[in-house]
Scaffold this motif. Structure first.
Motif, PDB file in Angstrom:
ATOM      1  N   ASN A 122       9.263  13.461  45.575  1.00  8.80           N
ATOM      2  CA  ASN A 122       9.638  13.406  44.163  1.00  8.80           C
ATOM      3  C   ASN A 122      11.153  13.330  44.009  1.00  8.80           C
ATOM      4  O   ASN A 122      11.663  12.574  43.173  1.00  8.80           O
ATOM      5  CB  ASN A 122       9.092  14.634  43.425  1.00  8.80           C
ATOM      6  N   VAL A 123      11.859  14.086  44.812  1.00 17.61           N
ATOM      7  CA  VAL A 123      13.320  14.133  44.695  1.00 17.61           C
ATOM      8  C   VAL A 123      13.961  12.814  45.109  1.00 17.61           C
ATOM      9  O   VAL A 123      14.972  12.387  44.549  1.00 17.61           O
ATOM     10  CB  VAL A 123      13.883  15.303  45.523  1.00 17.61           C
ATOM     11  N   GLU A 124      13.374  12.122  46.072  1.00 15.26           N
ATOM     12  CA  GLU A 124      13.980  10.888  46.587  1.00 15.26           C
ATOM     13  C   GLU A 124      13.802   9.689  45.649  1.00 15.26           C
ATOM     14  O   GLU A 124      14.419   8.643  45.864  1.00 15.26           O
ATOM     15  CB  GLU A 124      13.401  10.535  47.951  1.00 15.26           C
ATOM     16  N   LEU A 125      12.966   9.811  44.625  1.00 15.79           N
ATOM     17  CA  LEU A 125      12.619   8.645  43.803  1.00 15.79           C
ATOM     18  C   LEU A 125      13.825   7.878  43.255  1.00 15.79           C
ATOM     19  O   LEU A 125      13.859   6.647  43.331  1.00 15.79           O
ATOM     20  CB  LEU A 125      11.693   9.058  42.661  1.00 15.79           C
ATOM     21  N   PRO A 126      14.838   8.547  42.677  1.00 14.29           N
ATOM     22  CA  PRO A 126      15.980   7.773  42.167  1.00 14.29           C
ATOM     23  C   PRO A 126      16.674   6.961  43.267  1.00 14.29           C
ATOM     24  O   PRO A 126      17.191   5.872  43.003  1.00 14.29           O
ATOM     25  CB  PRO A 126      16.911   8.856  41.604  1.00 14.29           C
ATOM     26  N   LEU A 127      16.680   7.495  44.482  1.00 10.76           N
ATOM     27  CA  LEU A 127      17.302   6.775  45.597  1.00 10.76           C
ATOM     28  C   LEU A 127      16.443   5.582  46.017  1.00 10.76           C
ATOM     29  O   LEU A 127      16.965   4.548  46.436  1.00 10.76           O
ATOM     30  CB  LEU A 127      17.500   7.727  46.777  1.00 10.76           C
TER      31      LEU A 127
END
Length: 247
Positions: A122-127
Motif C-alpha cells: 500500500n505504501v509503495e503505490l505512489p512510487l
C-alpha cells in the motif's frame, strides 16, 4: 472576482523565496443553469515550509472545497495557487495528477488502503505510479513504515491492523514520495480516543522534524495541535488563530 493577482511564481529564484503553499484571490463557483453558488470567495492564504496549519469550519463553510483546491483535486474558478514554486491553478488534468502523486501526501479519514495488499505494498503505490524501480519502491516503503513505527507490520494486510495502525500506514504512504506538503483530511474522524492521540502524536513528530502539514478538521481539540488555525466561513477566511511562539 475578476481582479488580477500578482504573478507569484515569476522571476528567477522565486521558488526559494515563496511559501510552500500560496493562494491569492481564490474563487470557486458552481453553476447550475442560472444559479451560481460561490463556495470560495477570494481566499488568500500562505503556508510556509515546516508549518503546521489547521483549517476549520462548519458544514457548508467552504472548508472541503478549499481542501480540494489545495490538494489539486479541484481547480479554482479564478485566482492563483502556487505550490512548491509552481502555479498549479490552471494545469491540465495529467499535470495535476503528477502534482498530486509527487508533491502532496494525502491522509484521508477513510484510510483508502487496498484490503488485499500488505502494508508495504500500500505504501509503495505512489512510487509505482511514478515508475520508480521495484527494488527502490520496496526499500522506500519499508523505510516509511519504520518512520511511523510500523516496521514489524510491513507484511500485514489492513484487516490485520487496528484503525490507528491503518492510519499510520496511510501516513507512511503520504511520506514515501517526500512531498512538499502533507494534506490530512479529518485524519482522526474514524478513530477512537487512544488511536486519535497516537495519530496526532505522529503528526506532531512529523511537524517537529520539519514537515509542512495542512490539517482539515471540524474538531477544535484536533486543530489545537497546529501552529495556526484558519477559520473558514461562507467561503472566506473568517479569522486566524496563532499560537504564541515558544521561547
Amino acid at each position: 472576482m475578476t481582479a488580477t493577482t500578482p504573478d507569484l511564481a515569476a522571476g528567477p529564484g522565486a521558488s526559494e523565496a515563496l511559501p510552500v503553499l500560496q493562494l491569492r484571490g481564490i474563487w470557486k463557483t458552481y453553476s447550475t443553469g442560472t444559479v451560481h453558488v460561490h463556495a470560495l470567495r477570494g481566499v488568500d492564504l500562505d503556508v510556509h515550509a515546516g508549518e503546521y496549519v489547521a483549517i476549520m469550519g462548519p458544514s457548508g463553510s467552504g472548508k472541503s472545497t478549499l481542501m480540494n483546491v489545495i490538494g489539486c483535486l479541484d481547480v479554482p474558478t479564478a485566482g492563483q495557487y502556487v505550490l512548491d514554486g509552481e502555479d498549479v491553478a490552471h494545469l491540465s488534468d495529467n499535470a495535476l495528477a503528477d502534482i498530486r502523486n509527487q508533491r502532496i501526501g494525502f491522509v484521508f479519514q477513510q484510510f483508502n488502503l487496498l484490503p488485499t495488499q500488505s502494508a508495504w505494498r500500500n505504501v509503495e503505490l505512489p512510487l509505482w505510479y511514478a515508475r520508480v524501480k521495484a527494488s527502490e519502491r520496496k526499500q522506500r516503503a519499508l523505510d516509511a513504515l519504520a518512520r511511523v513505527g510500523l516496521a514489524e507490520r510491513a507484511h500485514h494486510k489492513p484487516g490485520e491492523l487496528s484503525g490507528g495502525q491503518q492510519q499510520r500506514v496511510a501516513i507512511a504512504r503520504a511520506l514515501v514520495t517526500d512531498p512538499a506538503l502533507i494534506l490530512a483530511d479529518e485524519p482522526t474522524g474514524n478513530l477512537d480516543s487512544i488511536s486519535t492521540a497516537d495519530v496526532l502524536g505522529l503528526l506532531d513528530e512529523l511537524h517537529a522534524a520539519g514537515r509542512t502539514i495542512v490539517l482539515i478538521t471540524h474538531e477544535a481539540e484536533v486543530a489545537a495541535r497546529a501552529q495556526r488555525v484558519v477559520h473558514v466561513f461562507d467561503g472566506g477566511i473568517a479569522g486566524i488563530d496563532e499560537k504564541a511562539a515558544t521561547p
